[in-house]
Design an enzyme around this catalytic site. Structure first.
Site: not given
Ligand code: IVH
Length: 680
Positions: A113, A311, A408
């Site tokens: 992520k 997370k 301060c």
């Molecule tokens: S998939 C419907 N894959 O995480 C699925 N999101 O709340 C759409 N993000 O808004 C997202 N890495 O900005 C996906 N490998 C990944 C990701 C990813 C980061 C972010 C993205 C999204 C948020 C999820």
């Protein structure tokens, strides 16, 4: 009853945090804390359907919409993901998917992520045609020009590839750690506040009005979601492999898992290994791989049932608190900072942690020698989150308690706390060194007097040497010599200004005397008078003398000037020290009124009109049109509503805007019509 109160409290808090995060780009809590508060609110609301409110923070998923860009509708809504910090919930997700698919076999694509901001890229015939931020998920900002500068995003795919004629690919725009560190070092050198983390830096950069800034800052992008008719196959993983062949940057660290154990292996591995990645990540994303299975699982109102984000926990460790020092910032905010026994945390040695403010400190109930728990989450500065459970130091009663200060620590003034704010301030803005420096730095900053031959460090040094006490002293520098005793070994007084560097500094200061009045009014640093208010006041009153003698009633007549700003203007000019300061600036030849040209260009032809600007123009830039609207007494607003007077439309006006205008029956005015209206 208690729960009702808690719901109200959480809603208010979350609204505030949303604002800090999305609008100011300056979050004050970590994402994890935010998610916890949001979960708590969701749970409570689920238990109390009678308290449902369409304006609750749970009813929307934030927005990064910005006035400067054209708003466009997404081809398909950009959903967010359900979040969890908890392995049990990952197992629950697996079970839900399995049940939803009636026990059929499935694979989960495990991905990192990435912690940046999401982007949707639209390609036609292999060419990038549009890049749009997530916005509120339904519509976002068109940031195509800025995105084109990101080198890892292909502008044109190689001819003859097996990509569909028309497709969308989504991913994350990121600022790699290396670019982030370089940028923050530069910002600190030039006296600008550093970004709290790479995500904010990436977001601030992508929303920059100037695409050459974007190009310089070294953004990167990872793509993770391919959409559209005619994409290669049923497998999400395989589709991303195809996208990688077409030239997109796709993470190599994706795995297909056949069992829940393999999912946990992936999580465990990256929980540690992510520290060695060039970009920030904050978890993993788990997606059902088959598109057919995704479709059959479907969506909830806000997120797909076929994916979830796990997370990572912020990293924590224990150490001993030595003492708390109080730092006075350049705006007067007093921040408690803990000094601790040095300890290793998330790859660096940590010895200081922020305690934010008096409330946070009181809640922690700190004593010298306490064992404390330190955490490093998405933000760069670690923080103390509580006492360590294993605290076997002396009993609390024998350790001195640490309280917030009343006065301060630098100048001794009694601190003030403004209603509704968490911070304490030193109010002594003309006498307390960090505040004086803050005021001088504001004075020379780009949007004020723009004396870029001087930096924060030089200003600090002049101040330390006693050469300047306020910004007006800058204009007297040229006559100053270095006091003999401050030069080691040398007895005679020496001019500061020998050499090229000195000449450049003086020239920069001299040039600033031509800076227009509205920026002088901004530069003198009247509390709450920002760039826009200064402009409004300057145009309305025409001169410093008129602003200084304006009554409260007169100030309150002005569109855009409320009680806070009006009160602050009155207070500023009532202070003899400020009057003397302004007089000295006048004596040095700074602009104290609007120039002839500005006065002549003004009219009230657009008085009382709210005007939306949309599209691309031939004769002037968007910014010039904004300025013209203001000059003629109108107001530029960003979104269309029933109150909009007309739309100044160039070419390629967004279709969403056009539709809305039609629906509300709002007049659309061409560039030429507008110019003849204002008589240009
Ligand atoms: S998939 C419907 N894959 O995480 C699925 N999101 O709340 C759409 N993000 O808004 C997202 N890495 O900005 C996906 N490998 C990944 C990701 C990813 C980061 C972010 C993205 C999204 C948020 C999820």
């Amino acid at each position: 009853m208690e729960e009702t109160k808690r719901i109200m409290q959480l809603r208010e808090e979350l609204h505030q945090h949303n604002h800090h995060y999305y609008v100011e780009n300056a979050p004050v809590i970590s994402d994890q804390e935010f998610d916890f508060l949001m979960h708590e609110l969701q749970d409570l609301e689920a238990r109390h359907p009678e308290l449902a409110d369409p304006n609750s923070p749970t009813q929307r998923v934030g927005s990064d919409l910005n006035n400067e860009f054209e708003t466009v509708a997404h081809l398909r809504p950009m959903l967010s993901l359900g979040n969890t910090y908890n392995r049990q919930e990952v197992a629950d997700f697996w079970q839900r998917v399995s049940d939803g698919l009636m026990g059929a076999p499935f694979q989960i694509c495990c991905e990192l992520k990435f912690d940046g901001l999401s982007i949707s890229l639209h390609y036609e015939d292999g060419m990038l045609v549009r890049a749009v931020t997530r916005g509120d998920g339904i519509q976002g900002d068109d940031v195509t020009a800025n995105v084109r500068t990101i080198r890892t995003i292909p502008l044109q795919l190689p001819a003859g590839g097996d990509y569909p004629r028309d497709f969308e690919i989504r991913g994350e725009i990121l600022m790699p750690w290396s670019s982030f560190e370089r940028l923050n070092a530069e910002r600190e050198n030039s006296g600008e506040p550093p970004f709290a983390n790479p995500r904010n830096a990436a977001s601030g950069t992508l929303k920059s009005k100037n695409s050459s800034t974007v190009a310089r800052r070294g953004l990167d992008a990872y793509l993770y979601y391919l959409l559209g008719e005619g994409i290669p196959g049923d497998g999400h993983y395989q589709n991303l492999e195809a996208a990688a062949r077409w030239g997109f940057r796709v993470s190599k660290d994706m795995r297909l898992a056949n069992t829940l154990e393999e999912v946990f292996d992936f999580i465990d591995y990256w929980d540690k290994e992510r520290r060695n990645l060039p970009v920030a990540t904050d978890g993993v994303v788990l997606k059902v791989n088959s598109l057919a299975q995704q479709k059959s699982l479907g969506l909830t109102a806000k997120s797909p049932r076929w994916a979830i984000a796990y997370k990572f926990q912020a990293e924590q460790t224990e150490t001993t608190l030595r003492q708390v020092v109080f730092q006075v910032g350049r705006t007067g905010t007093v921040t408690p900072v803990a000094n601790m026994e040095p300890v290793q945390l998330a790859g660096t040695q940590v010895r200081r942690a922020t305690l934010h403010n008096a409330d946070v400190m009181a809640a922690l109930d700190l004593h010298v020698g306490d064992r404390v728990l330190v955490e490093k989450g998405g933000e760069i500065i670690p923080k103390i989150v509580g006492k360590a459970e294993s605290d076997n130091s002396e009993p609390t009663a024998q350790k001195p308690r640490i309280d917030f200060v009343d006065h301060c620590p630098v100048c001794g003034s009694k601190l003030v706390r403004y209603e509704g704010e968490a911070a304490h301030y030193c109010p002594n803005d003309t006498g307390c060194p960090p505040l004086i420096l803050g005021r001088i730095e504001h004075f020379i900053s780009r949007k004020a007097m723009n004396i870029n031959s001087l930096g924060a460090e030089t200003v600090d040094e002049y101040f330390r040497r006693g050469l300047i006490r306020d910004a007006a002293d800058l204009y007297e520098l040229k006559d100053k010599q270095l006091p003999a005793d401050s030069l080691e070994g040398e007895k005679k007084a020496v001019s500061l200004w020998e050499g090229q560097e000195g000449a450049k500094i003086l020239a920069g200061i001299e040039e600033s005397k031509q800076v227009p009045f509205e920026r002088v009014l901004y530069a003198i640093g009247i509390r709450f008078v920002g760039e826009i208010a200064a402009k409004t006041l300057a145009r309305y009153y025409g001169s410093m003398d008129n602003v200084a003698s304006a009554s409260l009633d007169s100030l309150l007549q002005i569109n855009g000037i409320g009680e806070v700003i009006a009160g602050s203007v009155i207070q500023y000019f009532a202070n003899p020290a400020n009057q003397a300061f302004v007089e000295r600036l006048r004596a040095h030849g700074l602009q104290m009124e609007l120039c002839e040209q500005q006065k002549q260009a003004q009219s009230d032809k657009l008085e009382g009109q709210s005007i939306v600007i949309s599209g691309v123009f031939q004769h002037h830039s968007r910014d010039e049109y904004k300025a013209l609207i203001e000059q003629h007494g109108g107001k530029n607003v960003s979104s269309i509503s029933s109150k909009t007077s007309f739309i100044l439309a160039g070419e390629n006006m967004g279709s969403a805007k056009l539709e809305k205008a039609k629906k509300l029956g709002i007049r659309i005015m061409s560039e030429d019509e507008f110019l003849s209206l204002i008589g240009e």
